[in-house]
Design a protein around this motif. Sequence first.
Motif, short mmCIF file in Angstrom:
data_model
loop_
_atom_site.label_atom_id
_atom_site.label_comp_id
_atom_site.label_asym_id
_atom_site.label_seq_id
_atom_site.Cartn_x
_atom_site.Cartn_y
_atom_site.Cartn_z
N SER A 47 23.03 52.15 7.99
CA SER A 47 22.27 50.91 7.76
C SER A 47 23.26 49.76 7.69
CB SER A 47 21.49 50.99 6.45
OG SER A 47 22.39 51.00 5.36
N GLY A 48 22.73 48.55 7.78
CA GLY A 48 23.57 47.38 7.58
C GLY A 48 24.14 47.36 6.16
N PHE A 49 23.32 47.81 5.24
CA PHE A 49 23.77 47.87 3.85
C PHE A 49 25.01 48.77 3.73
CE2 PHE A 49 24.00 48.62 -0.58
CZ PHE A 49 23.25 47.65 -1.23
N HIS A 88 24.73 38.47 1.12
CA HIS A 88 23.77 39.57 0.94
C HIS A 88 24.22 40.57 -0.14
CE1 HIS A 88 21.51 43.24 2.23
NE2 HIS A 88 20.57 42.33 2.43
N ASP A 91 28.96 38.77 8.34
CA ASP A 91 27.81 39.67 8.41
C ASP A 91 26.71 38.99 9.22
OD1 ASP A 91 25.59 41.21 8.08
OD2 ASP A 91 25.44 40.95 5.92
N THR A 149 23.40 44.30 12.42
CA THR A 149 22.44 45.37 12.14
C THR A 149 21.73 45.80 13.41
OG1 THR A 149 20.64 43.85 11.69
CG2 THR A 149 21.76 44.78 9.79
N ALA A 155 23.83 40.15 10.30
CA ALA A 155 22.58 40.91 10.29
C ALA A 155 21.42 40.13 10.92
CB ALA A 155 22.23 41.32 8.86
N HIS A 156 21.27 38.86 10.50
CA HIS A 156 20.14 38.07 11.01
C HIS A 156 20.50 37.25 12.24
CE1 HIS A 156 16.85 38.74 8.18
NE2 HIS A 156 17.78 38.89 7.25
N SER A 196 18.77 47.12 12.65
CA SER A 196 17.49 47.26 11.94
C SER A 196 16.59 46.04 12.11
CB SER A 196 17.72 47.44 10.44
OG SER A 196 18.93 48.08 10.16
N LYS A 197 17.15 44.93 12.52
CA LYS A 197 16.35 43.71 12.57
C LYS A 197 15.97 43.42 14.02
CE LYS A 197 17.63 42.38 8.06
NZ LYS A 197 18.81 42.23 7.23
#
Length: 397
Positions: free
Chosen positions: A108-110, A134, A207, A238, A209-210, A240-241
Amino acid sequence: MTNPLAYLGEQLQAWRNAGTYMRLRELESACQPVSRVDGREVINLASNNYLGLTTHPRLVEAALDAARRYGAGTGAVRTISGTMDLHLELERRIAAFKNVEACVVFQSGFAANAGTVAAILTPEDHIISDELNHASIIDGCRLSKAKIHVFKHAEPPAAEEKLAALRDAPGRKLLISDGVFSMDGDVARLPELVEIAEKYGAIMMVDDAHASGVLGSAGRGTIDHFGMHGRVQIQVGTLSKAVGVLGGYVCGSRDLIDFLYHRARPFLFSTSHPPAVAAACLAAFDVLEQEPERMRELWANTRHFQDALRAQGFSLGATATPITPIMVGEARKAFEFSRALFDQGVFAVGIGYPTVPEGKARIRAIVTATHTRDQLDRAVEILTRVARSLAILGTGR
Ligand SMILES: *Cc1c(COP(=O)(O)O)cnc(C)c1O
């Protein structure tokens, strides 16, 4: 016998009294512009499915095909026997896409953020971190036990002050920022941050992610958007997005990635992605390059939706991306707004403390490429009507 966990119930009751108790909503369809949630059809403004890839036929077919050929799971962590050719192919694909030497994919990105920051730093080192970074970055910083210096959100001069004060301190310095901030939708002032990192010899980590699939050519992220190739040593993204599946990745030098193979704990101690996930992600990168109209639609929809909301008098904070915070103020009010919107057919979540600072609660709406103009116009109409009924907007009289 007394219940040793009774304090949890008391805390939950306090949240119920404060109107901030959260009940999970159930998605009963695929994640798509109009989704079935808790038994009704609603306009879904609550996903990170920017490009509509969660339901893209090429991703779905790739996942089905991989599951048939390789099975449902991998049976091991990456470092034992859980590295399939599909995982390595995906990592080569992402590295080429991002124009870097190497890439490692995490579950995951996390896990990518927390695992990477914790792996590369020691208690002697220093982290200079944006205050709105984040949670996974914050946790990685804590796990590393390095000294954490938080700077005022999106203010590179504040980061420089921290680095200047540490100029003669021993230890390595890591300057770290989200590329796009997940709750406000603003974009980091990356060129200034990179200059500062270079000036003080700090490692630069972003990061995205978005920003992955949203900013930069074909969605290559903020580094590409600002022309900072080669100047950000650690890029996180990520899967995931916008990519529509699941996972996080770290891009950088071959040595960085080899080091993470040896020391990143989620890589070493948690099982690798199912083959269907890796295959669907691979297909997603083909779609990013071959269907640029999706990103164009995403941005056109974003402008359309945000212009309409501003025209109604909504305050959207500092957003410069499809993330659309609709400022409310009090958490109780934001949750009430969200519930009323849902009853009227719009799904957008309320966000309050501790995810955002106290007094800055909001509704967060995310536009996707696959919403129709009609859906967005209906959403604006409902948002306006409900906001007026709750005195979040003036009545216009
Ligand atoms: C969502 C998010 C993550 C976590 O990504 P997942 O793949 O969902 O674990 C990390 N960083 C930021 C900025 C995010 O918004």
